[in-house]
Scaffold this active site. Structure first.
Site, PDB file in Angstrom:
ATOM      1  N   ARG A   9       0.840  -1.197   0.000  1.00  0.00           N
ATOM      2  CA  ARG A   9       0.000   0.000   0.000  1.00  0.00           C
ATOM      3  C   ARG A   9       0.877   1.250   0.000  1.00  0.00           C
ATOM      4  O   ARG A   9       1.960   1.269   0.591  1.00  0.00           O
ATOM      5  CB  ARG A   9      -0.913   0.030   1.223  1.00  0.00           C
ATOM      6  CG  ARG A   9      -1.945   1.154   1.151  1.00  0.00           C
ATOM      7  CD  ARG A   9      -2.765   1.282   2.417  1.00  0.00           C
ATOM      8  NE  ARG A   9      -3.710   2.394   2.288  1.00  0.00           N
ATOM      9  CZ  ARG A   9      -4.344   2.958   3.302  1.00  0.00           C
ATOM     10  NH1 ARG A   9      -4.165   2.509   4.538  1.00  0.00           N
ATOM     11  NH2 ARG A   9      -5.186   3.959   3.103  1.00  0.00           N
ATOM     12  N   HIS A  10       0.385   2.300  -0.640  1.00  0.00           N
ATOM     13  CA  HIS A  10       1.111   3.574  -0.711  1.00  0.00           C
ATOM     14  C   HIS A  10       1.222   4.228   0.668  1.00  0.00           C
ATOM     15  O   HIS A  10       0.510   3.892   1.618  1.00  0.00           O
ATOM     16  CB  HIS A  10       0.380   4.529  -1.666  1.00  0.00           C
ATOM     17  CG  HIS A  10      -1.023   4.822  -1.226  1.00  0.00           C
ATOM     18  ND1 HIS A  10      -1.328   5.742  -0.246  1.00  0.00           N
ATOM     19  CD2 HIS A  10      -2.207   4.290  -1.621  1.00  0.00           C
ATOM     20  CE1 HIS A  10      -2.629   5.783  -0.061  1.00  0.00           C
ATOM     21  NE2 HIS A  10      -3.198   4.904  -0.876  1.00  0.00           N
ATOM     22  N   GLY A  11       2.105   5.225   0.738  1.00  0.00           N
ATOM     23  CA  GLY A  11       2.266   6.008   1.960  1.00  0.00           C
ATOM     24  C   GLY A  11       1.085   6.941   2.209  1.00  0.00           C
ATOM     25  O   GLY A  11       0.182   7.094   1.383  1.00  0.00           O
ATOM     26  N   GLU A  14      -2.688  13.486   2.784  1.00  0.00           N
ATOM     27  CA  GLU A  14      -3.486  14.360   3.650  1.00  0.00           C
ATOM     28  C   GLU A  14      -4.922  13.848   3.773  1.00  0.00           C
ATOM     29  O   GLU A  14      -5.542  13.976   4.831  1.00  0.00           O
ATOM     30  CB  GLU A  14      -3.483  15.792   3.107  1.00  0.00           C
ATOM     31  CG  GLU A  14      -2.146  16.506   3.275  1.00  0.00           C
ATOM     32  CD  GLU A  14      -2.205  17.957   2.834  1.00  0.00           C
ATOM     33  OE1 GLU A  14      -3.301  18.408   2.423  1.00  0.00           O
ATOM     34  OE2 GLU A  14      -1.163  18.639   2.913  1.00  0.00           O
ATOM     35  N   ASN A  16      -5.822  10.667   3.659  1.00  0.00           N
ATOM     36  CA  ASN A  16      -5.767   9.554   4.609  1.00  0.00           C
ATOM     37  C   ASN A  16      -5.845  10.087   6.030  1.00  0.00           C
ATOM     38  O   ASN A  16      -6.606   9.583   6.863  1.00  0.00           O
ATOM     39  CB  ASN A  16      -4.476   8.758   4.461  1.00  0.00           C
ATOM     40  CG  ASN A  16      -4.434   7.870   3.243  1.00  0.00           C
ATOM     41  OD1 ASN A  16      -3.380   7.685   2.655  1.00  0.00           O
ATOM     42  ND2 ASN A  16      -5.565   7.296   2.834  1.00  0.00           N
ATOM     43  N   GLU A  83      -7.150   2.164  -6.995  1.00  0.00           N
ATOM     44  CA  GLU A  83      -8.188   2.012  -5.980  1.00  0.00           C
ATOM     45  C   GLU A  83      -9.562   1.998  -6.642  1.00  0.00           C
ATOM     46  O   GLU A  83      -9.709   2.365  -7.824  1.00  0.00           O
ATOM     47  CB  GLU A  83      -8.089   3.168  -4.974  1.00  0.00           C
ATOM     48  CG  GLU A  83      -9.049   3.100  -3.797  1.00  0.00           C
ATOM     49  CD  GLU A  83      -8.897   1.841  -2.955  1.00  0.00           C
ATOM     50  OE1 GLU A  83      -9.359   0.774  -3.439  1.00  0.00           O
ATOM     51  OE2 GLU A  83      -8.353   1.920  -1.844  1.00  0.00           O
TER      52      GLU A  83
END
Length: 211
Positions: A9-11, A14, A16, A83
């Site tokens: 999964r990506h980092g 904002e 998130n 996604e």
């Protein structure tokens, strides 16, 4: 050994941090997310991956760029790793969705795989494209090879469910992926096996002085 796939999964972004549904909105990593990507890439590079593939959204491309820089490999883009397209829900918090679309939100929470999320994609559609992306990547690996695929939290979990044969109505029984954590699947005689999930979330080790 068997072929292995890491779904990473990506980092953090904002959105998130604010609890907003991102879907396919192209939100960038924040400072925390960039540091998460650097830290996780250093761990994954030790696995010496044979193939790097990433969703084309910026948060995943920038996460994968950290690993590509360490391995010297060029990452490929695959839009199937995106996604879920969440239509009108994108940019909203869960509380806002529950208030504006209470019936659809209840069905989504119940795990309906055919609900068009925010008028966008269904979970079934996302699971199908994720599974196809993984199978295609695995087919290009040597018998003991490993590929790292950078994707998104919901899409990765749906892909895992499809690959291990779990009914999509139960996919939420697979816990969420933290930002920049990953799951590993190994190809077995009768299909794919989930061997690690949400890895990379341990705190830094305590440094003990000798003597």
């Amino acid at each position: 050994m068997s072929r292995r796939i890491v779904l990473w999964r990506h980092g953090r972004t904002e959105w998130n941090a604010a609890g907003r549904f991102q879907g396919q909105t192209d939100v960038e990593l924040d400072d925390v997310g960039r540091q998460q990507a650097r830290d996780s890439a250093a761990r994954l590079a030790a696995l010496e991956p044979d193939l790097l593939v990433t969703s084309d959204l910026k948060r995943t491309r920038d996460t994968m760029a950290m690993l590509a820089a360490l391995t010297g490999a060029e990452a490929e883009l695959d839009v199937r790793l995106r996604e879920t397209y969440a239509g009108e829900w994108q940019g909203c918090t869960a509380a806002e969705i529950a208030m504006r679309w209470p019936i659809e939100y209840k069905a989504w929470r119940a795990g309906d795989p055919l609900l068009r999320v925010g008028g966008g994609e269904t979970r079934q559609e996302v699971a199908d494209r994720m599974k196809a992306a993984v199978v295609d990547a695995a087919a290009r690996l040597p018998g003991d090879g490993l590929a790292v695929l950078t994707s998104h939290g919901g899409a990765a979990r749906l892909g895992i469910a499809a690959l291990i044969g779990m009914p999509l109505e139960l996919f939420t029984n697979i816990g969420g992926l933290s930002n920049c954590s990953w799951s590993m699947l190994r190809e077995g005689d009768d299909g794919w096996i989930l061997v690690e999930h949400n890895a990379g979330t341990l705190p830094p080790p305590v440094v003990i002085e000798e003597g």
